[in-house]
Design an enzyme around this catalytic site. Structure first.
Site, mmCIF file in Angstrom:
data_model
loop_
_atom_site.group_PDB
_atom_site.id
_atom_site.type_symbol
_atom_site.label_atom_id
_atom_site.label_comp_id
_atom_site.label_asym_id
_atom_site.label_seq_id
_atom_site.Cartn_x
_atom_site.Cartn_y
_atom_site.Cartn_z
ATOM 1 C CG LEU A 184 -1.979 1.448 -39.650
ATOM 2 C CD1 LEU A 184 -0.726 2.219 -39.285
ATOM 3 C CD2 LEU A 184 -3.183 2.002 -38.892
ATOM 4 C CG ASN A 239 1.967 -1.115 -56.229
ATOM 5 O OD1 ASN A 239 0.804 -1.492 -56.320
ATOM 6 N ND2 ASN A 239 2.424 -0.036 -56.832
ATOM 7 C CE LYS A 290 6.195 2.307 -46.351
ATOM 8 N NZ LYS A 290 6.925 2.983 -47.453
ATOM 9 C CG ASP A 341 6.183 10.656 -54.612
ATOM 10 O OD1 ASP A 341 5.457 11.422 -55.275
ATOM 11 O OD2 ASP A 341 5.821 9.529 -54.220
#
Length: 566
Positions: free
Chosen positions: A310, A314, A336, A426
């Site tokens: 997907l 980093n 992930k 964030d």
């Protein structure tokens, strides 16, 4: 150690008079008792009991070794153990403890005035996490830093705490509120961070009492008793004057919290339920509305099948996957996957996982768990339509009302994070993932931090590679992050969404953005943005953090706007 809160005879922080009232209401009889915390001391308790139609109050001291005892009597690991002992042995008491005076159904133990135990438990989790404490039984002599941190996490949410304001502003707010006897506020002093002042009204005058910190960080007025935190200090002076001109009474409310715009024709209405806005039936049918993995303790790699990629980052890549539950149900997930040569990022990713595993809310991407195989994998909920800004760039047919509903969900998710004492750090449209046009989730807690020791914010050690255009001034200048800096970022996120994926401050870089903000300039109103929504956005971009709204008020205001949007 037994937790007093779990005992029905524990009333929390109440006065001697309140204890006697409860005992009276339950019928005065020899040996009837209750346990309470003393309002004026953070770690000591009191045993209140009936004897010969009267009342006796024993001070339960908290000794330096962490144990509890009455005067020279035996010491115990907890007040509960002391109670159990005296239910079987009279010891030095005038009567054996025979019958507990239980709390009425629905009455929680009182922790601080207007603070319920669920709020304290949320702050406790954050405080223990910061101290590296696995459970309360291991506190021992660490109770001082623990109580200090816990109180500091709580005080920022109190109606009497007005943040960093001047003496003149404090006096102005008190006078505008009527300046009745006992009315008060607490402010953080402008020039001496970490110290505070009480503004107190009496006979038409305003008195200011400085709360200085000693070498151990304890707060006190000159020659007054010392306190671990503001919560303890205010609770003490609510119960006695002891150096003040009078006891603290009614808090002076922060009027700025109620100054957000309400659409024409709806002023005075109560905040609506968001269920009246959402297509809740459609949302709740989504496999990622409820937590399907809630009862799973550990993930089994053999039940996970990996599919297409997907995205790339980093740290590694994000893959689509399917996880098979033991009941045969299959649920799509996002995985992930850490690069095999990215061991340096492992601790950072594990940190993200530990944070996310504590969170469970429909409008936040839930972490399901970690799998350690050839590489480390984080398994989380899948929002198949990707980041909000990219989604809106492709789907110009999405209406303004639909976008506002998505943003309302984001405000709910952020309100939940605030209640858990987490700062996202964030928040941006790129970190709001789209399940479908009716349903979004906040993601990417890689920059999240539990609020730090002794403060309601996380202070970064140094500036790094940060998303400057989403940051509030205090983040840029002082590396200081609070839920109020998340509110600023929320305003940028709303702007991004209503420009259908526009780039904030496009063409400006670094110092240019800072100069733009310092000159009191702000991003202009998007073409299709209702005026009332832009007013809400501008409230999120107030320079002073304390003037920005809480997420709860953002949610209420946006709900009103959506319900009355033509």
């Amino acid at each position: 150690m037994d937790d007093p809160v779990r005992q029905t005879y524990f009333y929390g922080r109440i006065s001697r008079e309140e204890a006697e009232r409860h005992l009276t209401d339950n019928g005065v009889e020899n040996g009837k008792f209750l346990l309470r915390k003393r309002p004026t001391e953070s770690q000591s308790f009191a045993l209140s009991l009936c004897h010969r139609r009267g009342f006796i109050h024993y001070h339960i001291q908290h000794h330096p070794d962490g144990k509890y005892g009455i005067e020279d009597g035996p010491r115990f690991a907890s007040p509960v153990e002391l109670i159990d002992y005296h239910r079987a042995n009279q010891g030095g008491l005038l009567t054996t403890l025979t019958k507990p005076c239980n709390r009425p159904i629905g009455l929680e133990p009182k922790v601080y005035t207007n603070v319920n135990y669920s709020e304290v438990e949320a702050a406790t989790t954050a405080a223990m996490s910061q101290l590296g404490i696995g459970d309360r039984t291991s506190l021992g002599k660490n109770h001082v830093p623990f109580e200090k941190m816990l109180g500091m996490l709580l005080h920022a949410k109190q109606s009497w705490f007005h943040g960093v304001i001047s003496r003149d502003e404090a006096e102005s707010r008190l006078r505008k509120s009527g300046c009745k006897n006992g009315q008060f506020l607490v402010r953080e002093r402008e020039k001496t961070k970490g110290t505070f002042a009480i503004g107190l009204c009496h006979d038409g005058s305003v008195y200011h009492y400085l709360l200085n910190a000693d070498n151990a960080g304890k707060l006190s007025i000159p020659s007054g008793p010392k306190f671990l935190n503001l919560m303890e200090c205010v609770e003490y002076y609510l119960n006695r004057s002891d150096g003040l001109v009078c006891k603290l009474g009614k808090p002076c409310q922060i009027t700025q919290k109620r100054c957000l715009p309400i659409p024409p024709g709806v002023a005075g209405t109560s905040a609506p339920r968001t269920d009246a806005i959402y297509d809740t039936v459609a949302i709740k049918k989504s496999p990622v509305y409820l937590n399907a993995f809630k009862d799973i303790k550990a993930l089994d790699f053999s039940r996970l099948s990996l599919q297409n990629k997907l995205g790339q980052g980093n740290f590694g890549s994000v893959l689509k996957g399917v996880y098979a539950l033991t009941n045969g149900k299959k649920i799509e997930v996002a995985v992930k996957q850490l690069k095999t040569d990215a061991a340096a990022q492992k601790s950072e990713i594990e940190h993200e996982a530990r944070i996310m595993l504590k969170l469970d809310h429909p409008y936040i991407v839930r972490m399901i768990g970690m799998i350690h195989e050839a590489t480390m994998m984080l398994v989380m909920e899948l929002a198949i339509n990707g980041p909000l800004h990219k989604y809106l760039r492709k789907h110009k047919e999405v209406t303004v009302r639909q976008i506002l509903v998505m943003l309302l969900q984001v405000s709910e998710g952020m309100e939940y994070l605030d209640s858990k004492h987490f700062v996202h750090r964030d928040l941006a449209a790129r970190n709001v993932l789209v399940v479908d046009v009716n349903f979004v989730k906040i993601s990417d807690f890689g920059m999240s931090r539990a609020m730090g020791v002794g403060n309601n914010y996380y202070r970064a050690e140094a500036a790094g590679k940060w998303p400057l255009k989403w940051y509030a001034p205090e983040c840029i200048y002082y590396y200081k992050f609070t839920t109020k800096s998340d509110v600023w970022s929320y305003g940028i996120t709303v702007w991004e969404a209503l420009t259908y994926g526009g780039k904030p401050y496009d063409g400006l870089h670094g110092q240019e953005v800072i100069q733009y903000l310092e000159s009191e300039e702000r991003l202009s109103c998007p073409a299709q943005c209702p005026e009332s929504v832009y007013s809400l956005i501008r409230a999120c971009w107030e320079w002073q953090p304390e003037r920005r709204p809480e997420f709860s008020l953002v949610k209420e205001t946006l709900s009103d706007i959506i319900l009355h949007l033509i």
